[in-house]
Enzyme design. Structure first.
Site, PDB file in Angstrom:
ATOM      1  N   ASP A 198      -0.532  -7.526  -5.437  1.00 47.55           N
ATOM      2  CA  ASP A 198      -1.826  -7.597  -4.754  1.00 47.55           C
ATOM      3  C   ASP A 198      -1.666  -8.494  -3.530  1.00 47.55           C
ATOM      4  O   ASP A 198      -1.423  -9.695  -3.663  1.00 47.55           O
ATOM      5  CB  ASP A 198      -2.869  -8.165  -5.726  1.00 47.55           C
ATOM      6  CG  ASP A 198      -4.261  -8.197  -5.098  1.00 47.55           C
ATOM      7  OD1 ASP A 198      -4.383  -7.868  -3.898  1.00 47.55           O
ATOM      8  OD2 ASP A 198      -5.216  -8.546  -5.819  1.00 47.55           O
ATOM      9  N   GLY A 249      -0.692   4.852  -1.027  1.00 48.09           N
ATOM     10  CA  GLY A 249      -1.739   5.480  -0.226  1.00 48.09           C
ATOM     11  C   GLY A 249      -1.206   6.628   0.613  1.00 48.09           C
ATOM     12  O   GLY A 249      -0.023   6.993   0.545  1.00 48.09           O
ATOM     13  N   GLN A 250      -2.103   7.179   1.428  1.00 49.70           N
ATOM     14  CA  GLN A 250      -1.779   8.382   2.192  1.00 49.70           C
ATOM     15  C   GLN A 250      -0.609   8.154   3.150  1.00 49.70           C
ATOM     16  O   GLN A 250       0.327   8.945   3.210  1.00 49.70           O
ATOM     17  CB  GLN A 250      -3.027   8.822   2.970  1.00 49.70           C
ATOM     18  CG  GLN A 250      -3.004  10.271   3.395  1.00 49.70           C
ATOM     19  CD  GLN A 250      -3.967  10.565   4.537  1.00 49.70           C
ATOM     20  OE1 GLN A 250      -4.542   9.657   5.132  1.00 49.70           O
ATOM     21  NE2 GLN A 250      -4.142  11.836   4.841  1.00 49.70           N
ATOM     22  N   LYS A 301     -11.219  -3.529  11.810  1.00 52.63           N
ATOM     23  CA  LYS A 301     -10.032  -3.101  12.558  1.00 52.63           C
ATOM     24  C   LYS A 301      -9.983  -3.787  13.931  1.00 52.63           C
ATOM     25  O   LYS A 301      -8.919  -4.206  14.388  1.00 52.63           O
ATOM     26  CB  LYS A 301     -10.011  -1.575  12.719  1.00 52.63           C
ATOM     27  CG  LYS A 301      -9.684  -0.833  11.432  1.00 52.63           C
ATOM     28  CD  LYS A 301      -8.264  -1.134  10.961  1.00 52.63           C
ATOM     29  CE  LYS A 301      -7.884  -0.463   9.672  1.00 52.63           C
ATOM     30  NZ  LYS A 301      -6.621  -0.933   9.106  1.00 52.63           N
ATOM     31  N   GLY A 355       0.830  -1.225   0.000  1.00 54.02           N
ATOM     32  CA  GLY A 355       0.000   0.000   0.000  1.00 54.02           C
ATOM     33  C   GLY A 355       0.850   1.254   0.000  1.00 54.02           C
ATOM     34  O   GLY A 355       0.518   2.247   0.650  1.00 54.02           O
ATOM     35  N   TYR A 386     -15.724  -0.970   8.684  1.00 53.97           N
ATOM     36  CA  TYR A 386     -14.307  -0.645   8.844  1.00 53.97           C
ATOM     37  C   TYR A 386     -13.888  -0.881  10.303  1.00 53.97           C
ATOM     38  O   TYR A 386     -12.873  -1.528  10.583  1.00 53.97           O
ATOM     39  CB  TYR A 386     -14.120   0.812   8.439  1.00 53.97           C
ATOM     40  CG  TYR A 386     -12.734   1.373   8.604  1.00 53.97           C
ATOM     41  CD1 TYR A 386     -11.665   0.896   7.866  1.00 53.97           C
ATOM     42  CD2 TYR A 386     -12.506   2.442   9.482  1.00 53.97           C
ATOM     43  CE1 TYR A 386     -10.405   1.452   8.001  1.00 53.97           C
ATOM     44  CE2 TYR A 386     -11.248   3.012   9.607  1.00 53.97           C
ATOM     45  CZ  TYR A 386     -10.202   2.511   8.868  1.00 53.97           C
ATOM     46  OH  TYR A 386      -8.948   3.061   9.001  1.00 53.97           O
ATOM     47  N   ASP A 395       2.067  -1.945  -4.347  1.00 57.58           N
ATOM     48  CA  ASP A 395       0.667  -1.503  -4.286  1.00 57.58           C
ATOM     49  C   ASP A 395      -0.054  -2.159  -5.453  1.00 57.58           C
ATOM     50  O   ASP A 395       0.600  -2.695  -6.361  1.00 57.58           O
ATOM     51  CB  ASP A 395       0.592   0.040  -4.387  1.00 57.58           C
ATOM     52  CG  ASP A 395      -0.689   0.582  -3.745  1.00 57.58           C
ATOM     53  OD1 ASP A 395      -1.779   0.162  -4.172  1.00 57.58           O
ATOM     54  OD2 ASP A 395      -0.596   1.390  -2.807  1.00 57.58           O
ATOM     55  N   ILE A 396      -1.389  -2.055  -5.449  1.00 55.18           N
ATOM     56  CA  ILE A 396      -2.110  -2.549  -6.632  1.00 55.18           C
ATOM     57  C   ILE A 396      -2.221  -1.435  -7.675  1.00 55.18           C
ATOM     58  O   ILE A 396      -2.681  -1.663  -8.779  1.00 55.18           O
ATOM     59  CB  ILE A 396      -3.527  -3.098  -6.289  1.00 55.18           C
ATOM     60  CG1 ILE A 396      -4.305  -2.082  -5.439  1.00 55.18           C
ATOM     61  CG2 ILE A 396      -3.453  -4.453  -5.625  1.00 55.18           C
ATOM     62  CD1 ILE A 396      -5.777  -2.424  -5.300  1.00 55.18           C
TER      63      ILE A 396
END
Ligand code: AKB
Length: 316
Positions: free
Chosen positions: A52, A11-12, A146, A8, A142, A34-35
């Protein structure tokens, strides 16, 4: 020599964490994946591959081929998006984690980092100064994923001695990579819109207080947790980290100090209910005591940097 795999990286969190880890461990030793395509600064500063994490076979081959010793698994569908695709979000969030934990078991990874979130808390959790150990009854997909992930991490630590480490991130604010699909995303969008249009329509009510953190503090916290000696880590589910707490009104006021004509309208959507179920502020004393968590930014200093850096990005 540590060989680090980032899942990932586009991402952010991934973008900034990859660059920081490359400074510490050497560009060639931090494998960004990342994908989707990585931002240029990640792609050009060290190894990058499309991977992936749900493809367990390829993941395992990759880790063996590159002699990976640590994994940061940042792949996730965030709170707002997860409500639109509940089953897919559950599968992505859980299978990604379980594939990494199983990888950890089979190739004896030294350490695994996985981000949890304030989303593990729910409407029955004490809202102010939410303690490390408290009621966790999340009511979002979500949040449920988590919380389940925290339980799995602790289980793999106890049962298989995997050095699993995690923090419960609050809303994260950065100017480098925009977030995607979270409830706290307004706190990034508002800065871009202030500069681009001088006005913003906020999807949360003006008095919605949430815990938030500037990305440099989040990266510093993540790395200091990962560099702490294992015997000092007393929480093997996930550590509370609080950052600062503010409302959309507070951010708007901090921007108005720099852009006096800035206007904000409030039009809450489905994410208001998610925000209402989360804490306003977090007690992170355990993280402070165990591994020396500290912060460098408050709302005022973050706003100055956000406005300056977004302007510079647009001008270039
Ligand atoms: C979200 O809003 O979904 C995330 C989070 C708080 O985990 N930023």
């Amino acid at each position: 020599m540590e060989k680090i795999l980032i899942i990932g990286c586009s991402g952010q969190i991934g973008t900034e964490l990859t660059l920081e880890l490359r400074k510490i461990y050497g560009d060639a030793n931090v494998f960004a994946t990342d994908i989707k395509e990585a931002p240029p600064e990640v792609r050009d500063s060290g190894p990058f591959e499309i991977l992936d994490v749900l493809d367990e076979k390829r993941l395992n081959h990759f880790a063996i081929r590159h002699k990976i010793t640590q994994v940061y698994n940042l792949a996730a569908v965030l709170s707002g998006n997860a409500e639109k695709i509940p089953m897919q979000a559950w599968n992505i969030n859980m299978i990604a984690l379980l594939n990494i934990l199983e990888l950890g078991r089979s190739i004896r990874l030294n350490k695994v980092f996985w981000p949890s979130s304030i989303a593990v808390f729910g409407p029955t959790t004490p809202k102010i100064n939410t303690p490390q150990l408290t009621i966790t009854e999340p009511n979002t997909v979500y949040g449920i994923s988590k919380l389940a992930g925290e339980r799995w991490g602790e289980y793999y630590h106890k049962r298989y001695c995997i050095d699993f480490r995690s923090v419960r991130y609050p809303g994260l604010i950065s100017y480098k990579t925009e977030p995607g699909g979270g409830t706290t995303d307004y706190a990034v969008e508002i800065y871009y819109k202030a500069i681009e249009e001088g006005k913003y329509e906020c999807f949360l009510k003006e008095d919605t207080g949430l815990p938030m953190m500037f990305m440099p503090d989040a990266i510093k916290a993540t790395i200091s947790l990962m560099e702490t000696e294992a015997h000092k880590i007393t929480v093997r589910s996930s550590y509370n980290i609080g950052g600062m707490s503010f409302t959309p009104y507070d951010v708007a006021q901090s921007i108005i100090k720099h852009i006096p004509d800035f206007e904000v309208a409030y039009k809450p959507d489905f994410r208001q209910a998610i925000a209402n179920s989360w804490p306003t502020s977090i007690d992170d004393e355990v993280a402070r005591n165990d591994w020396g968590l500290t912060y460098d930014y408050d709302l005022g200093s973050m706003t100055e940097v956000m406005l300056r850096e977004i302007r510079a990005k647009m001008n270039s």
